[in-house]
Motif scaffolding. Structure first.
Motif, PDB file in Angstrom:
ATOM      1  N   ALA A  54      47.770  35.411  44.421  1.00  0.00           N
ATOM      2  CA  ALA A  54      46.883  35.959  43.397  1.00  0.00           C
ATOM      3  C   ALA A  54      45.675  36.648  44.015  1.00  0.00           C
ATOM      4  CB  ALA A  54      46.430  34.840  42.451  1.00  0.00           C
ATOM      5  N   THR A  55      45.133  36.058  45.078  1.00  0.00           N
ATOM      6  CA  THR A  55      43.965  36.657  45.730  1.00  0.00           C
ATOM      7  C   THR A  55      44.317  37.976  46.400  1.00  0.00           C
ATOM      8  OG1 THR A  55      43.099  34.433  46.136  1.00  0.00           O
ATOM      9  CG2 THR A  55      42.122  36.233  47.387  1.00  0.00           C
ATOM     10  N   VAL A  56      45.446  38.011  47.064  1.00  0.00           N
ATOM     11  CA  VAL A  56      45.878  39.253  47.722  1.00  0.00           C
ATOM     12  C   VAL A  56      46.145  40.342  46.690  1.00  0.00           C
ATOM     13  CG1 VAL A  56      47.681  40.298  49.131  1.00  0.00           C
ATOM     14  CG2 VAL A  56      46.798  38.034  49.714  1.00  0.00           C
ATOM     15  N   ALA A  57      46.814  39.977  45.593  1.00  0.00           N
ATOM     16  CA  ALA A  57      47.110  40.964  44.554  1.00  0.00           C
ATOM     17  C   ALA A  57      45.837  41.537  43.950  1.00  0.00           C
ATOM     18  CB  ALA A  57      47.974  40.324  43.467  1.00  0.00           C
ATOM     19  N   GLN A  58      44.838  40.683  43.745  1.00  0.00           N
ATOM     20  CA  GLN A  58      43.573  41.162  43.202  1.00  0.00           C
ATOM     21  C   GLN A  58      42.850  42.058  44.197  1.00  0.00           C
ATOM     22  OE1 GLN A  58      40.883  38.017  42.204  1.00  0.00           O
ATOM     23  NE2 GLN A  58      39.427  39.361  41.178  1.00  0.00           N
ATOM     24  N   ARG A  59      42.964  41.751  45.492  1.00  0.00           N
ATOM     25  CA  ARG A  59      42.246  42.519  46.504  1.00  0.00           C
ATOM     26  C   ARG A  59      42.839  43.904  46.705  1.00  0.00           C
ATOM     27  NH1 ARG A  59      41.830  38.668  49.876  1.00  0.00           N
ATOM     28  NH2 ARG A  59      43.677  39.066  51.136  1.00  0.00           N
ATOM     29  N   ILE A  60      44.142  44.040  46.580  1.00  0.00           N
ATOM     30  CA  ILE A  60      44.781  45.333  46.834  1.00  0.00           C
ATOM     31  C   ILE A  60      45.060  46.108  45.553  1.00  0.00           C
ATOM     32  CG2 ILE A  60      45.863  44.417  48.910  1.00  0.00           C
ATOM     33  CD1 ILE A  60      48.489  44.274  47.392  1.00  0.00           C
ATOM     34  N   ALA A  61      44.632  45.582  44.409  1.00  0.00           N
ATOM     35  CA  ALA A  61      44.874  46.282  43.150  1.00  0.00           C
ATOM     36  C   ALA A  61      44.098  47.594  43.125  1.00  0.00           C
ATOM     37  CB  ALA A  61      44.465  45.406  41.962  1.00  0.00           C
ATOM     38  N   PRO A  62      44.676  48.683  42.615  1.00  0.00           N
ATOM     39  CA  PRO A  62      43.964  49.969  42.554  1.00  0.00           C
ATOM     40  C   PRO A  62      42.818  49.906  41.549  1.00  0.00           C
ATOM     41  CG  PRO A  62      46.064  50.101  41.396  1.00  0.00           C
ATOM     42  CD  PRO A  62      46.053  48.777  42.105  1.00  0.00           C
ATOM     43  N   LEU A  63      41.788  50.720  41.799  1.00  0.00           N
ATOM     44  CA  LEU A  63      40.638  50.740  40.899  1.00  0.00           C
ATOM     45  C   LEU A  63      41.026  51.316  39.545  1.00  0.00           C
ATOM     46  CD1 LEU A  63      37.809  51.911  43.328  1.00  0.00           C
ATOM     47  CD2 LEU A  63      38.308  49.605  42.550  1.00  0.00           C
ATOM     48  N   ALA A  64      41.798  52.379  39.548  1.00  0.00           N
ATOM     49  CA  ALA A  64      42.211  53.010  38.293  1.00  0.00           C
ATOM     50  C   ALA A  64      43.486  52.356  37.774  1.00  0.00           C
ATOM     51  CB  ALA A  64      42.442  54.503  38.505  1.00  0.00           C
ATOM     52  N   GLN A  65      43.520  52.133  36.482  1.00  0.00           N
ATOM     53  CA  GLN A  65      44.683  51.534  35.855  1.00  0.00           C
ATOM     54  C   GLN A  65      45.268  52.537  34.856  1.00  0.00           C
ATOM     55  OE1 GLN A  65      45.940  48.612  36.725  1.00  0.00           O
ATOM     56  NE2 GLN A  65      44.277  48.118  38.144  1.00  0.00           N
ATOM     57  N   VAL A  66      46.565  52.685  34.856  1.00  0.00           N
ATOM     58  CA  VAL A  66      47.250  53.608  33.949  1.00  0.00           C
ATOM     59  C   VAL A  66      47.856  52.802  32.803  1.00  0.00           C
ATOM     60  CG1 VAL A  66      49.071  55.323  33.707  1.00  0.00           C
ATOM     61  CG2 VAL A  66      47.732  55.200  35.823  1.00  0.00           C
ATOM     62  N   ASP A  67      47.446  53.158  31.587  1.00  0.00           N
ATOM     63  CA  ASP A  67      47.968  52.495  30.402  1.00  0.00           C
ATOM     64  C   ASP A  67      48.983  53.431  29.750  1.00  0.00           C
ATOM     65  OD1 ASP A  67      48.467  50.907  28.267  1.00  0.00           O
ATOM     66  OD2 ASP A  67      46.530  51.174  27.279  1.00  0.00           O
ATOM     67  N   VAL A  68      50.251  53.170  29.953  1.00  0.00           N
ATOM     68  CA  VAL A  68      51.308  54.035  29.435  1.00  0.00           C
ATOM     69  C   VAL A  68      51.653  53.582  28.022  1.00  0.00           C
ATOM     70  CG1 VAL A  68      53.655  54.868  29.784  1.00  0.00           C
ATOM     71  CG2 VAL A  68      52.187  54.392  31.757  1.00  0.00           C
ATOM     72  N   ARG A  69      51.528  54.505  27.094  1.00  0.00           N
ATOM     73  CA  ARG A  69      51.843  54.196  25.700  1.00  0.00           C
ATOM     74  C   ARG A  69      52.909  55.158  25.183  1.00  0.00           C
ATOM     75  NH1 ARG A  69      45.856  53.208  22.942  1.00  0.00           N
ATOM     76  NH2 ARG A  69      45.176  51.558  24.364  1.00  0.00           N
ATOM     77  N   ASN A  70      53.670  54.688  24.277  1.00  0.00           N
ATOM     78  CA  ASN A  70      54.699  55.508  23.647  1.00  0.00           C
ATOM     79  C   ASN A  70      54.084  56.304  22.506  1.00  0.00           C
ATOM     80  OD1 ASN A  70      56.950  56.661  22.555  1.00  0.00           O
ATOM     81  ND2 ASN A  70      57.976  54.730  22.032  1.00  0.00           N
ATOM     82  N   PRO A  71      54.030  57.635  22.629  1.00  0.00           N
ATOM     83  CA  PRO A  71      53.409  58.420  21.556  1.00  0.00           C
ATOM     84  C   PRO A  71      54.161  58.330  20.250  1.00  0.00           C
ATOM     85  CG  PRO A  71      54.518  59.854  23.134  1.00  0.00           C
ATOM     86  CD  PRO A  71      54.533  58.476  23.716  1.00  0.00           C
ATOM     87  N   ASN A  72      55.423  57.933  20.306  1.00  0.00           N
ATOM     88  CA  ASN A  72      56.222  57.831  19.085  1.00  0.00           C
ATOM     89  C   ASN A  72      56.129  56.449  18.441  1.00  0.00           C
ATOM     90  OD1 ASN A  72      57.210  60.490  19.431  1.00  0.00           O
ATOM     91  ND2 ASN A  72      58.751  59.733  20.895  1.00  0.00           N
TER      92      ASN A  72
END
Length: 301
Positions: A54-72
């Motif tokens: 969990a610590t490693v995943a938090q440390r290497i997580a990208p700053l920007a997050q992409v929220d993919v939504r279905n427009p339909n």
């Protein structure tokens, strides 16, 4: 006078052997008990969890997050309570800047007497210190969601308005429909149903579109433009100091802000700071926003 003879504690060979054994055995038993106690509980030192997943995943997580939504995907509308808690509670819970308090029947009685359509028009287009849509935009909350918030507040303060009718599938709920005349509304299938919800939807459709703010002419007085924008938008929070906003005319509140250069203060007003949205949630020009800042700063000097 003679002294009494002193006897040694160890008098026999057996006692000597027992004392020697005890001198070795007791420390060994104590050390064993301490080691046993330490091994029974897990104690991690500082930094020992640095390589945990969990610590490693938090440390290497990208700053920007992409929220993919279905427009339909079907749009999920906020309830009136959710919109109230996100937007309206700032002023309507404490009654800031003259806003009627939530749940106070006496405050809401004269508003409710004007009818649901008048209340919705005030919420969408602004009234007195309240900015249009509570300072939000149609991209944040649709007219239907604003209407649900109006009904939620009014019904908890003495009214009995019905829940607004949901927009038809595929309709643009971000804005109200084009204004329709009373005759065309009466002839439409929606109006002919005569249900309460359809009447509420017709009231929403009959509301005029919010006028766009007039652009200040090149020769307009900046002080007057600033005062007008303050009265229309900024006053909602700065008049009462809502959410930590410096109160209008309060030198103590404004002193820490004025330690920064005016360009920094302008930047806060234009791009937002803390709980304040960019331009106070309005679509005013940059020059008018700066003029409103100057108006408030001059009042605090």
């Amino acid at each position: 006078m003679s002294e009494a003879p002193h006897g040694a504690p160890i008098k026999t060979p057996g006692q000597l052997i027992a004392a020697v054994i005890a001198a070795f055995a007791i420390p060994i038993v104590v050390i064993w008990l301490l080691a046993y106690y330490v091994n029974q509980s897990e104690r991690s030192g500082a930094g020992t969890d640095g390589l945990a997943d969990a610590t490693v995943a938090q440390r290497i997580a990208p700053l920007a997050q992409v929220d993919v939504r279905n427009p339909n995907a079907p749009h999920v509308f906020k309830t009136g309570e959710e919109v109230f808690k996100a937007v309206c509670t700032t002023c309507h819970t404490p009654g800031a800047a003259g806003a009627p308090k939530f749940g106070n029947n006496a405050d809401w009685a004269p508003r409710i007497a004007q009818g649901y359509a008048a209340l919705l028009q005030s919420a969408l287009h602004g009234k007195n210190a309240m900015p249009p849509r509570g300072g939000t935009s149609p991209d944040d909350y649709s007219d239907y969601e604003i209407a649900r918030a109006v009904v939620y507040m009014a019904d908890h303060s003495g009214a009995s308005f019905p829940e607004p009718a949901a927009p038809a599938a595929g309709a643009n709920a971000a804005q109200t429909a084009e204004p329709a005349s009373a005759a065309s509304a009466a002839q439409s299938p929606t109006a002919s149903t005569g249900t309460v919800n359809d009447q509420a939807a017709a009231a929403i459709a009959a509301l005029p579109s919010a006028p766009a703010p007039a652009a200040a002419s090149p020769g307009a007085d900046k002080a007057q433009a600033g005062k007008a924008l303050y009265t229309q938008v900024c006053q909602a929070c700065h008049a009462a100091g809502v959410l930590g906003a410096p109160k209008f005319g309060n030198k103590a509140d404004w002193a820490p802000r004025l330690k920064d250069p005016m360009d920094v203060v302008y930047n806060y007003a234009l791009h937002g700071k803390g709980n304040m949205p960019p331009k106070g949630g309005s679509n005013a020009s940059d020059d008018d926003v700066k003029a409103a800042v100057d108006y408030m700063v001059n009042a605090a000097k």
